[in-house]
Design a protein around this motif. Structure first.
Motif, PDB file in Angstrom:
ATOM      1  N   ARG A 243       0.837  -1.212   0.000  1.00  0.00           N
ATOM      2  CA  ARG A 243       0.000   0.000   0.000  1.00  0.00           C
ATOM      3  C   ARG A 243       0.866   1.255   0.000  1.00  0.00           C
ATOM      4  O   ARG A 243       0.618   2.205  -0.757  1.00  0.00           O
ATOM      5  CB  ARG A 243      -0.914  -0.005   1.235  1.00  0.00           C
ATOM      6  CG  ARG A 243      -1.800   1.223   1.354  1.00  0.00           C
ATOM      7  CD  ARG A 243      -2.470   1.295   2.721  1.00  0.00           C
ATOM      8  NE  ARG A 243      -1.525   1.566   3.790  1.00  0.00           N
ATOM      9  CZ  ARG A 243      -1.833   1.587   5.084  1.00  0.00           C
ATOM     10  NH1 ARG A 243      -3.078   1.318   5.477  1.00  0.00           N
ATOM     11  NH2 ARG A 243      -0.920   1.858   5.992  1.00  0.00           N
ATOM     12  N   ASP A 244       1.899   1.247   0.843  1.00  0.00           N
ATOM     13  CA  ASP A 244       2.745   2.427   0.960  1.00  0.00           C
ATOM     14  C   ASP A 244       3.698   2.560  -0.221  1.00  0.00           C
ATOM     15  O   ASP A 244       4.071   3.675  -0.602  1.00  0.00           O
ATOM     16  CB  ASP A 244       3.498   2.383   2.284  1.00  0.00           C
ATOM     17  CG  ASP A 244       2.537   2.401   3.464  1.00  0.00           C
ATOM     18  OD1 ASP A 244       1.826   3.404   3.633  1.00  0.00           O
ATOM     19  OD2 ASP A 244       2.465   1.399   4.185  1.00  0.00           O
ATOM     20  N   ILE A 245       4.094   1.422  -0.805  1.00  0.00           N
ATOM     21  CA  ILE A 245       4.899   1.466  -2.029  1.00  0.00           C
ATOM     22  C   ILE A 245       4.103   2.130  -3.149  1.00  0.00           C
ATOM     23  O   ILE A 245       4.603   2.994  -3.875  1.00  0.00           O
ATOM     24  CB  ILE A 245       5.326   0.035  -2.434  1.00  0.00           C
ATOM     25  CG1 ILE A 245       6.290  -0.559  -1.401  1.00  0.00           C
ATOM     26  CG2 ILE A 245       5.962   0.039  -3.819  1.00  0.00           C
ATOM     27  CD1 ILE A 245       6.572  -2.037  -1.616  1.00  0.00           C
ATOM     28  N   ILE A 246       2.849   1.725  -3.294  1.00  0.00           N
ATOM     29  CA  ILE A 246       1.980   2.268  -4.348  1.00  0.00           C
ATOM     30  C   ILE A 246       1.777   3.762  -4.151  1.00  0.00           C
ATOM     31  O   ILE A 246       1.892   4.556  -5.097  1.00  0.00           O
ATOM     32  CB  ILE A 246       0.641   1.515  -4.352  1.00  0.00           C
ATOM     33  CG1 ILE A 246       0.850   0.065  -4.801  1.00  0.00           C
ATOM     34  CG2 ILE A 246      -0.385   2.209  -5.254  1.00  0.00           C
ATOM     35  CD1 ILE A 246      -0.256  -0.875  -4.372  1.00  0.00           C
ATOM     36  N   ALA A 247       1.469   4.177  -2.921  1.00  0.00           N
ATOM     37  CA  ALA A 247       1.267   5.601  -2.651  1.00  0.00           C
ATOM     38  C   ALA A 247       2.530   6.395  -2.974  1.00  0.00           C
ATOM     39  O   ALA A 247       2.454   7.486  -3.569  1.00  0.00           O
ATOM     40  CB  ALA A 247       0.874   5.806  -1.187  1.00  0.00           C
ATOM     41  N   ALA A 248       3.689   5.858  -2.593  1.00  0.00           N
ATOM     42  CA  ALA A 248       4.945   6.567  -2.827  1.00  0.00           C
ATOM     43  C   ALA A 248       5.269   6.683  -4.307  1.00  0.00           C
ATOM     44  O   ALA A 248       5.758   7.725  -4.763  1.00  0.00           O
ATOM     45  CB  ALA A 248       6.084   5.864  -2.085  1.00  0.00           C
ATOM     46  N   GLU A 249       5.006   5.617  -5.073  1.00  0.00           N
ATOM     47  CA  GLU A 249       5.355   5.685  -6.494  1.00  0.00           C
ATOM     48  C   GLU A 249       4.452   6.675  -7.232  1.00  0.00           C
ATOM     49  O   GLU A 249       4.905   7.380  -8.136  1.00  0.00           O
ATOM     50  CB  GLU A 249       5.310   4.300  -7.143  1.00  0.00           C
ATOM     51  CG  GLU A 249       3.948   3.679  -7.291  1.00  0.00           C
ATOM     52  CD  GLU A 249       3.990   2.320  -7.976  1.00  0.00           C
ATOM     53  OE1 GLU A 249       5.087   1.837  -8.292  1.00  0.00           O
ATOM     54  OE2 GLU A 249       2.901   1.747  -8.185  1.00  0.00           O
ATOM     55  N   VAL A 250       3.185   6.759  -6.839  1.00  0.00           N
ATOM     56  CA  VAL A 250       2.291   7.740  -7.473  1.00  0.00           C
ATOM     57  C   VAL A 250       2.696   9.150  -7.072  1.00  0.00           C
ATOM     58  O   VAL A 250       2.736  10.068  -7.907  1.00  0.00           O
ATOM     59  CB  VAL A 250       0.821   7.458  -7.101  1.00  0.00           C
ATOM     60  CG1 VAL A 250      -0.082   8.571  -7.618  1.00  0.00           C
ATOM     61  CG2 VAL A 250       0.370   6.119  -7.676  1.00  0.00           C
ATOM     62  N   GLU A 251       2.995   9.336  -5.787  1.00  0.00           N
ATOM     63  CA  GLU A 251       3.475  10.647  -5.321  1.00  0.00           C
ATOM     64  C   GLU A 251       4.698  11.091  -6.110  1.00  0.00           C
ATOM     65  O   GLU A 251       4.762  12.228  -6.615  1.00  0.00           O
ATOM     66  CB  GLU A 251       3.808  10.561  -3.832  1.00  0.00           C
ATOM     67  CG  GLU A 251       4.457  11.826  -3.272  1.00  0.00           C
ATOM     68  CD  GLU A 251       5.099  11.608  -1.907  1.00  0.00           C
ATOM     69  OE1 GLU A 251       5.598  12.599  -1.333  1.00  0.00           O
ATOM     70  OE2 GLU A 251       5.128  10.463  -1.411  1.00  0.00           O
TER      71      GLU A 251
END
Length: 559
Positions: free
Chosen positions: A97-105
């Motif tokens: 979840r946090d990997i996905i949020a970081a890559e979009v950010e």
């Protein structure tokens, strides 16, 4: 349009001819590059059925963006569907979840997108995109990928959990059907792409995206492979350009009031316990912890009946739920309890959206006077936990209260082996610890344990308590997300085999029946075990994870 103007002036300046040349190498024209830059985060991939169909969805989104005067720039966003259930690899589940949020950010900043459309379906992708939306104050729309159609077997609807039950029976050496029948179920259970056809975490979070006002009405439940799904996608592409023109950014939609509404809807649909984590993580991201917390979750759960008879809380599938009106119908039924003067991605308010909703009576969405359950999710507290989360709609009535001796396992693997070896007896309270945000590390999904318990016939005789999390697929007497977790020296860390644990869900109690003095002495003498991992990405969680009560994500705050 301030963001667009600033980005436009920068990218159209003579000094940035190099950037324009790079974009033109992909076929973009001078005219294209003068339009708003709309990022399209597409989590298409061949690792997850929930995302396998998203190329067509993204094409529809991009068509809508072009039609409305924007220029779409599609990029990939990680997707996963865990194969490693019950294995060490499952500990990477929540961290994605946090990997996905970081890559979009990172992609939004480095590519100077003026707005974003994010396309996702499954358990961590949707909340990862919602976290990214909270982090980036630009116009955002989430386009859920939609649920899978139900499978058909011997004239009846079946879903993934129909097959799960037989798999777990083989896992504990007590098969109930032949291998040929398992093979037949395997062929029938998942008839095509989409998120599994029940209110597991994936579909719960798609419903949360709509309830938060970040997805268009109806977007959460339209079947994955349907013309309706493509029409919603195309309209979302058009609408993101309108939001940019109107200056409606994510911070105008992700408000305490809209998160309040999402929590209310979560209870009304009887959704996954994991949604509590994800909504708390969004609140933490926005700094809303004072307004949005477990106390609010508990209060709204006491006030809000579950009215969606969708599996695992009822007999119906997600396709049935969509046909009955989906999230819109649920919100219409509980409209008097919602904050209705808040903005959504339609550009209108919740009240304006719901004014257009009508639906026929259906057994899928029940009346408030005849609910599936009088309340929604519940938060337990007591000497064993400052907080723990439970889904009453999936618990057998006779297990709403239970008192029994603890059978302690230091991890999911130990617990699964113990169940295979018949180490759990009728009446026991199974404790699976050191699977929390720091102990897992990563907040481990341990739902295979409840699956094995059910397969051995213990679902009405034993309960499960864990500082890990439990899938929205699960049905049975489980209590999860115990906080403080064992790895932090919480009371769960000092439970011993044979200690009596008292569970009282109606009164929201979870107690270890030893004296306060004995509990304090055990905690004082406790020593943390050796870390389960010593290198790799999961060590970030061992060091920096927030507790489950704050969403179990990485603490990214410097102050």
């Amino acid at each position: 349009m301030n963001q667009f103007k600033e980005n436009h002036q920068f990218l159209q300046a003579p000094e940035n001819a190099r950037a324009r040349a790079l974009l033109k190498s992909m076929g973009y024209t001078t005219e294209d590059l003068k339009r708003p830059r709309i990022g399209v985060a597409n989590s298409w991939g061949e690792t997850s059925p929930g995302h396998f169909h998203l190329r067509a969805v993204a094409d529809a989104v991009k068509a809508g963006i072009w039609q409305a005067g924007g220029t779409p720039y599609e990029f990939s966003s990680f997707a996963q569907c865990p194969m490693a259930v019950g294995k060490h690899g499952i500990r990477y589940d929540t961290p994605t979840r946090d990997i996905i949020a970081a890559e979009v950010e990172a992609s939004a900043w480095i590519h100077m997108f003026d707005a974003l459309v994010m396309i996702s379906s499954c358990d961590k992708n949707v909340p990862g995109h919602l976290l990214a939306a909270a982090r980036l104050d630009i116009p955002v729309i989430v386009v859920p990928g939609g649920p899978m159609a139900a499978g058909r077997y011997k004239g009846e609807d079946i879903v993934t959990t129909t097959l799960d039950a037989e798999c777990w029976a083989y896992g504990v050496g007590k098969p109930r059907v032949s291998e040929d029948e398992v093979a037949a179920l395997e062929e029938a259970a998942c008839p095509g792409p989409g998120s599994c056809a029940l209110l597991g975490t994936a579909n719960t979070m798609q419903c949360m995206a709509e309830a938060l006002g970040l997805a268009l009405p109806g977007a959460a439940t339209a079947l994955a492979v349907s013309a309706k799904r493509l029409r919603i996608a195309k309209e979302s592409g058009r609408q993101i350009v309108r939001l940019l023109e109107q200056g409606i950014t994510s911070s105008k939609i992700i408000t305490p009031e809209n998160i309040f509404n999402a929590i209310r809807v979560l209870h009304a649909i009887g959704g996954s316990t994991n949604a509590v984590l994800h909504l708390l993580a969004i609140a933490y991201e926005k700094g809303f912890e004072k307004e949005i917390n477990l106390e609010l979750v508990e209060r709204l759960g006491q006030e809000t009946p579950c009215i969606a008879a969708v599996r695992p809380s009822g007999p119906y599938t997600m396709g049935d739920f969509d046909e009955a009106g989906g999230v819109r119908a649920v919100m219409k039924k509980i409209e008097s309890t919602l904050k209705t003067d808040v903005l959504t991605v339609t550009g209108g308010t919740v009240a304006e959206n719901l004014a257009q909703v009508s639906f026929d009576d259906s057994p899928v969405i029940k009346d408030l006077q005849n609910p599936v359950n009088k309340g929604g999710l519940a938060i337990l507290r007591g000497s064993l936990a400052q907080s723990a989360v439970v889904r009453p709609t999936v618990i057998p009535p006779e297990m709403m209260r239970h008192s029994g001796p603890a059978r302690v396992f230091n991890g999911q693997e130990e617990a699964l082996e113990g169940l295979q070896q018949n180490k759990v007896q009728s009446g026991d309270v199974v404790v699976v610890r050191y699977e929390g945000p720091k102990g897992g590390p990563g907040l481990t999904e341990v739902f295979k344990v409840i699956g094995y318990m059910n397969a051995t016939g213990l679902e009405t005789k034993c309960a499960l308590i864990t500082d890990g999390k439990i899938s929205g697929f699960a049905k049975g007497p489980f209590i999860c997300q115990v906080s403080p977790e064992a790895a932090e020296g919480g009371p769960l860390s000092v439970v011993q085999d044979g200690d009596i644990i008292e569970i009282d869900i109606p009164n929201r109690q979870l107690n270890l029946k030893i004296s306060d003095e004995e509990l304090a002495a055990r905690i004082a003498a406790w020593q943390a075990p050796e870390p389960r991992v010593t290198d790799g990405f999961l060590t970030v969680y061992a060091r920096l994870a927030n507790p489950a009560s704050k969403g179990a994500g990485i603490n990214l705050r410097l102050k």
